[in-house]
Motif scaffolding. Structure first.
Motif, PDB file in Angstrom:
ATOM      1  N   TYR A  84       0.815  -1.214   0.000  1.00 17.43           N
ATOM      2  CA  TYR A  84       0.000   0.000   0.000  1.00 17.43           C
ATOM      3  C   TYR A  84       0.848   1.263   0.000  1.00 17.43           C
ATOM      4  O   TYR A  84       0.381   2.317  -0.452  1.00 17.43           O
ATOM      5  CB  TYR A  84      -1.050  -0.045   1.112  1.00 17.43           C
ATOM      6  N   PHE A  85       2.090   1.194   0.433  1.00 18.32           N
ATOM      7  CA  PHE A  85       2.999   2.331   0.257  1.00 18.32           C
ATOM      8  C   PHE A  85       3.191   2.584  -1.233  1.00 18.32           C
ATOM      9  O   PHE A  85       3.095   3.712  -1.712  1.00 18.32           O
ATOM     10  CB  PHE A  85       4.352   2.081   0.931  1.00 18.32           C
ATOM     11  N   ARG A  86       3.408   1.514  -1.981  1.00 16.17           N
ATOM     12  CA  ARG A  86       3.589   1.632  -3.435  1.00 16.17           C
ATOM     13  C   ARG A  86       2.307   2.166  -4.086  1.00 16.17           C
ATOM     14  O   ARG A  86       2.344   3.070  -4.918  1.00 16.17           O
ATOM     15  CB  ARG A  86       3.984   0.276  -4.015  1.00 16.17           C
ATOM     16  N   ALA A  87       1.166   1.615  -3.707  1.00 14.48           N
ATOM     17  CA  ALA A  87      -0.101   2.034  -4.314  1.00 14.48           C
ATOM     18  C   ALA A  87      -0.417   3.497  -4.004  1.00 14.48           C
ATOM     19  O   ALA A  87      -0.800   4.263  -4.892  1.00 14.48           O
ATOM     20  CB  ALA A  87      -1.233   1.128  -3.836  1.00 14.48           C
ATOM     21  N   GLU A 175       8.859  -6.232  -6.503  1.00 11.79           N
ATOM     22  CA  GLU A 175       8.399  -5.023  -7.197  1.00 11.79           C
ATOM     23  C   GLU A 175       7.644  -4.060  -6.288  1.00 11.79           C
ATOM     24  O   GLU A 175       7.442  -2.898  -6.639  1.00 11.79           O
ATOM     25  CB  GLU A 175       7.546  -5.361  -8.430  1.00 11.79           C
ATOM     26  N   PHE A 176       7.242  -4.512  -5.097  1.00 10.61           N
ATOM     27  CA  PHE A 176       6.573  -3.622  -4.155  1.00 10.61           C
ATOM     28  C   PHE A 176       7.551  -2.964  -3.181  1.00 10.61           C
ATOM     29  O   PHE A 176       7.165  -2.076  -2.426  1.00 10.61           O
ATOM     30  CB  PHE A 176       5.496  -4.372  -3.366  1.00 10.61           C
ATOM     31  N   VAL A 182      16.270   2.721   3.433  1.00  9.25           N
ATOM     32  CA  VAL A 182      15.737   3.337   4.648  1.00  9.25           C
ATOM     33  C   VAL A 182      14.204   3.231   4.653  1.00  9.25           C
ATOM     34  O   VAL A 182      13.601   2.895   5.665  1.00  9.25           O
ATOM     35  CB  VAL A 182      16.200   4.807   4.773  1.00  9.25           C
ATOM     36  N   VAL A 183      13.592   3.500   3.503  1.00 12.31           N
ATOM     37  CA  VAL A 183      12.135   3.397   3.396  1.00 12.31           C
ATOM     38  C   VAL A 183      11.703   1.939   3.515  1.00 12.31           C
ATOM     39  O   VAL A 183      10.724   1.633   4.200  1.00 12.31           O
ATOM     40  CB  VAL A 183      11.628   4.023   2.075  1.00 12.31           C
ATOM     41  N   ARG A 184      12.436   1.038   2.884  1.00 12.73           N
ATOM     42  CA  ARG A 184      12.115  -0.389   3.014  1.00 12.73           C
ATOM     43  C   ARG A 184      12.137  -0.806   4.469  1.00 12.73           C
ATOM     44  O   ARG A 184      11.249  -1.519   4.935  1.00 12.73           O
ATOM     45  CB  ARG A 184      13.092  -1.240   2.213  1.00 12.73           C
TER      46      ARG A 184
END
Length: 192
Positions: A84-87, A175-176, A182-184
């Motif tokens: 949902y971060f990606r979306a 891919e997500f 750092v964000v991961r």
């Protein structure tokens, strides 16, 4: 994944059709989908319920994803946080999505969205503590009872889904994952 699931080459009937549709739309079958195939009698009803909630959501896709993202943080769920971060990043931008993750109250959202996410947080922390006053606060910013029910449904459904994904070992697809380590790490919780 911790459990045996039905692989695409083994799928038949409705499950094969579901796998085929997801492969056409996404290029692969998500572990979040495949993990339900351990109970083939459940996967189609679960997928149908997800689509009914999301596609008929009275507050639109953006708000559905905001609720889901905040709920995933409180489960906590790495899988759903990454997805949902990606979306959301594709809808409101990466910087604002990071701001939502860190403190949605100071992320440039409107007052109605802040109240919606405050309610989401209450649901995730302890829904038994929600009072009539909490619901009235939602009404005061313009939410209808249908909207309030949708917020509760989206948050509660995410709790159910995310906990199941983690319990059976679904892992987020590459891919997500954000390109920034750092964000991961910020999206990752629990077992990594």
């Amino acid at each position: 994944m911790f459990i045996k699931t039905i692989e695409p080459g083994e799928a038949t009937g409705e499950l094969a059709a579901l796998y085929e549709a997801e492969t056409k739309s996404m290029g692969h079958i998500m572990q979040a989908t495949q993990c339900w195939s351990a109970r083939p009698d459940i996967i189609i009803p679960v997928e149908n319920l997800l689509h009914q909630i999301r596609d008929g959501f009275s507050l639109g896709l953006l708000n559905f994803r905001l609720i889901t993202f905040v709920a995933a943080q409180h489960v906590p769920s790495s899988y759903c946080s990454h997805v949902y971060f990606r979306a959301l990043s594709g809808m409101i931008g990466r910087d604002q999505t990071l701001a939502v993750r860190r403190d949605f109250r100071n992320a440039g959202l409107d007052n109605q969205q802040i109240e919606m996410l405050t309610y989401t947080e209450q649901i995730m922390r302890n829904a038994s503590q929600i009072t009539d006053a909490d619901i009235q606060r939602l009404r005061n910013v313009g939410f209808t009872d249908l909207n309030i029910a949708d917020i509760a449904l989206a948050a509660s459904f995410r709790s159910f889904m995310s906990r199941y994904f983690d319990a059976v070992g679904a892992r987020v697809e590459p891919e997500f994952l954000d390109s920034d380590p750092v964000v991961r790490a910020e999206m990752a919780v629990g077992v990594k």
